[in-house]
Motif scaffolding. Structure first.
Motif, PDB file in Angstrom:
ATOM      1  N   HIS A 132      -3.749   1.323  -8.814  1.00 21.40           N
ATOM      2  CA  HIS A 132      -2.817   0.916  -7.749  1.00 21.40           C
ATOM      3  C   HIS A 132      -2.584  -0.595  -7.746  1.00 21.40           C
ATOM      4  CE1 HIS A 132      -6.808   0.415  -6.053  1.00 21.40           C
ATOM      5  NE2 HIS A 132      -6.273  -0.400  -5.152  1.00 21.40           N
ATOM      6  N   LYS A 139       0.826  -1.220   0.000  1.00 20.44           N
ATOM      7  CA  LYS A 139       0.000   0.000   0.000  1.00 20.44           C
ATOM      8  C   LYS A 139       0.855   1.264   0.000  1.00 20.44           C
ATOM      9  CE  LYS A 139      -3.900  -2.203   2.265  1.00 20.44           C
ATOM     10  NZ  LYS A 139      -4.671  -2.332   3.513  1.00 20.44           N
ATOM     11  N   PRO A 155      -0.218   3.726  -3.322  1.00 19.09           N
ATOM     12  CA  PRO A 155      -1.372   4.110  -2.498  1.00 19.09           C
ATOM     13  C   PRO A 155      -2.666   4.170  -3.310  1.00 19.09           C
ATOM     14  CG  PRO A 155       0.451   5.657  -2.242  1.00 19.09           C
ATOM     15  CD  PRO A 155       0.806   4.754  -3.365  1.00 19.09           C
ATOM     16  N   THR A 156      -3.733   3.718  -2.720  1.00 18.75           N
ATOM     17  CA  THR A 156      -5.041   3.708  -3.366  1.00 18.75           C
ATOM     18  C   THR A 156      -5.496   5.103  -3.768  1.00 18.75           C
ATOM     19  OG1 THR A 156      -5.631   1.837  -1.966  1.00 18.75           O
ATOM     20  CG2 THR A 156      -7.424   2.938  -3.081  1.00 18.75           C
TER      21      THR A 156
END
Length: 145
Positions: free
Chosen positions: A96, A68, A72-73
């Motif tokens: 992502h 993550k 990152p989303t």
């Protein structure tokens, strides 16, 4: 040399998930009667990956957190501009996930020696879902004699 092909399906959960698929591979290998050769595992998806590593709960959580941070989303990605692309109505916002998958691997090859996967003591074959929930298909090819 014999070549045997199997498909296995994995029903994944929401978000990033890591699934130990070693038992399914061992089961197919045992039924193949192959004593020496190799097993190829291949993911047929662009937002999944495969890895050989330790199946330890806290390590797997560390992997999820690390992935993550790499993609990152909520970052700005051109792939997520769905209004600029010809996409189906259910197309997810998932750039992502594609980026994470591209930093990992879609396949693994494991030697088979005397009918067993030649994995180390703490090694497992891990399937990484980066954009779940979905039903995913993995190709397993067992080759040898």
């Amino acid at each position: 040399m014999a070549i045997i092909h199997h498909l296995i399906s994995v029903q994944t959960q929401l978000g990033i998930g890591i699934y130990n698929i070693t038992p399914e591979i061992v089961s197919r290998l045992e039924s193949s009667q192959i004593s020496n050769g190799q097993v190829l595992i291949f993911s047929r998806h662009t937002t999944t990956a495969l890895a050989i590593n330790e199946d330890e709960e806290r390590l797997l959580e560390d992997v999820k957190v690390h992935l993550k941070t790499l993609a990152p989303t909520d970052a700005k990605y051109l792939h997520n501009d769905l209004h600029l692309r010809d996409v189906p109505p259910d197309e997810p916002i998932n750039a992502h996930s594609h980026l994470m998958a591209m930093m990992l691997s879609t396949s693994e090859v494991i030697p088979v020696v005397e009918g067993k996967l030649s994995l180390g003591t703490w090694q497992s074959v891990l399937f990484l879902e980066l954009d779940g929930p979905r039903t995913r298909n993995l190709s397993i090819q067992i080759m040898g004699e």
